[in-house]
Design an enzyme around this catalytic site. Structure first.
Site, PDB file in Angstrom:
ATOM      1  N   ARG A 151      -2.905  49.782 -51.946  1.00 39.16           N
ATOM      2  CA  ARG A 151      -4.375  48.998 -51.345  1.00 39.16           C
ATOM      3  C   ARG A 151      -4.320  48.813 -50.171  1.00 39.16           C
ATOM      4  NH1 ARG A 151      -1.686  46.454 -55.612  1.00 39.16           N
ATOM      5  NH2 ARG A 151      -3.164  46.014 -57.968  1.00 39.16           N
ATOM      6  N   HIS A 244     -10.232  52.494 -51.144  1.00 39.12           N
ATOM      7  CA  HIS A 244     -10.024  52.457 -52.224  1.00 39.12           C
ATOM      8  C   HIS A 244     -10.062  53.675 -53.005  1.00 39.12           C
ATOM      9  CE1 HIS A 244      -8.710  49.267 -55.172  1.00 39.12           C
ATOM     10  NE2 HIS A 244      -9.008  49.590 -56.686  1.00 39.12           N
ATOM     11  N   ARG A 247      -6.703  55.278 -53.067  1.00 37.56           N
ATOM     12  CA  ARG A 247      -6.242  54.973 -53.727  1.00 37.56           C
ATOM     13  C   ARG A 247      -6.383  55.905 -55.096  1.00 37.56           C
ATOM     14  NH1 ARG A 247      -3.043  49.805 -55.902  1.00 37.56           N
ATOM     15  NH2 ARG A 247      -3.617  49.646 -57.210  1.00 37.56           N
TER      16      ARG A 247
END
Length: 298
Positions: A151, A244, A247
């Site tokens: 993160r 993100h 991710r």
């Protein structure tokens, strides 16, 4: 006439007692008109007083069949619920048929991700990176996100001491200070070694932070976000180009290349596999697109 009085009384109640905006009042009025049109076009002579829960559910289903989103249906249901609560409190109806009716669940949007070929083009094209330390730092940030799935807050919180080059692993501190160990590959090792060497040469600082700003202090969230957005913009047209998304891209790439769901869960630091399962929907959507493009009968 009674129906007109009932709805007019309700709309005036919204205006003058609840101080709702005229836009909200108009939206409620339109929803009530749509619902009335629906139940009056059914077989039998239905009125506001004779409507039951099944009629409301059928009306909602008809909206979904027309392609209305769950949020639109729930908004219309909210207007009908408010009307019946008002009418019941004024003894205009003897029961509230909307009380036991549940709205449709909002469908969570699938996570956006950058395709593997786009990430390969970004990471393998030297011309996409600045010269010197800023370019190396940007590439290190992107590779860290893409090859570990950590993160934004986890990346910012990394210290140099968290990187174990010999074991090829990073100690990551996640939500609620829970720590996990994330492995990394030789490519990331080489990038990190070069970055740390330049970091130490450029900044004579005692700050143990791994990713430093131009001032030699731990980088802020917005600074990292800007770097990621600028570089993802070079290879993707996604509206969202954030850490993100990288991710999500990590998780999707792992599953597409044979990683197990439980393994990806552990790497991402999810407490429940149910959170990780959303990526299986993403990979299935990609599989459907491949099928639709490749099958000769499509």
């Amino acid at each position: 006439m009674q129906r007109v009085m009932m709805t007019e009384d309700f709309l005036n109640y919204l205006r003058y007692e609840r101080n709702r905006s005229e836009l909200t009042v108009c939206r409620y009025e339109q929803s009530l008109r749509d619902f009335e049109s629906y139940f009056k076009n059914r077989e039998g002579q239905l009125s506001w007083e004779s409507v039951d829960s099944d009629v409301i559910r059928d009306w909602m289903e008809s909206m979904m069949d027309k392609g209305d989103m769950a949020s639109t249906v729930n908004s219309s249901l909210s207007a009908v619920r408010s009307f019946f609560r008002f009418a019941l409190s004024r003894n205009l109806v003897v029961r509230d048929p909307s009380y036991a009716v549940k709205g449709p669940k909002k469908q969570k949007p699938l996570p956006q991700f950058v395709r593997e070929e786009e990430m390969n083009r970004l990471l393998d094209t030297p011309q996409m990176w600045e010269d010197g330390f800023p370019g190396l730092r940007a590439r290190t940030i992107i590779i860290l996100f893409y090859e570990t799935g950590i993160r934004l807050a986890e990346l910012i919180g990394l210290d140099v001491s968290d990187v174990d080059f010999a074991a090829h692993q990073i100690k990551v501190t996640g939500k609620r200070n829970k720590q996990r160990i994330v492995p990394f590959c030789t490519e990331l090792e080489n990038v990190l070694r070069e970055y740390v060497a330049q970091r130490n040469a450029v900044f004579s600082v005692s700050d143990g932070a791994l990713i430093l700003s131009d001032r030699g202090v731990r980088m802020r969230r917005d600074q990292v976000g800007t770097i990621v957005k600028q570089h993802l913009s070079l290879v993707t047209t996604l509206k969202k180009r954030s850490p993100h998304v990288l991710r999500h891209s990590f998780a999707t790439a792992m599953l597409n290349n044979g990683a197990g769901l439980e393994d990806v869960r552990l790497l991402l630091g999810h407490e429940s596999v149910a959170t990780t399962q959303i990526y299986t929907h993403t990979t299935f959507e990609q599989l459907k697109r491949v099928y639709e493009n490749a099958h000769p009968r499509n």
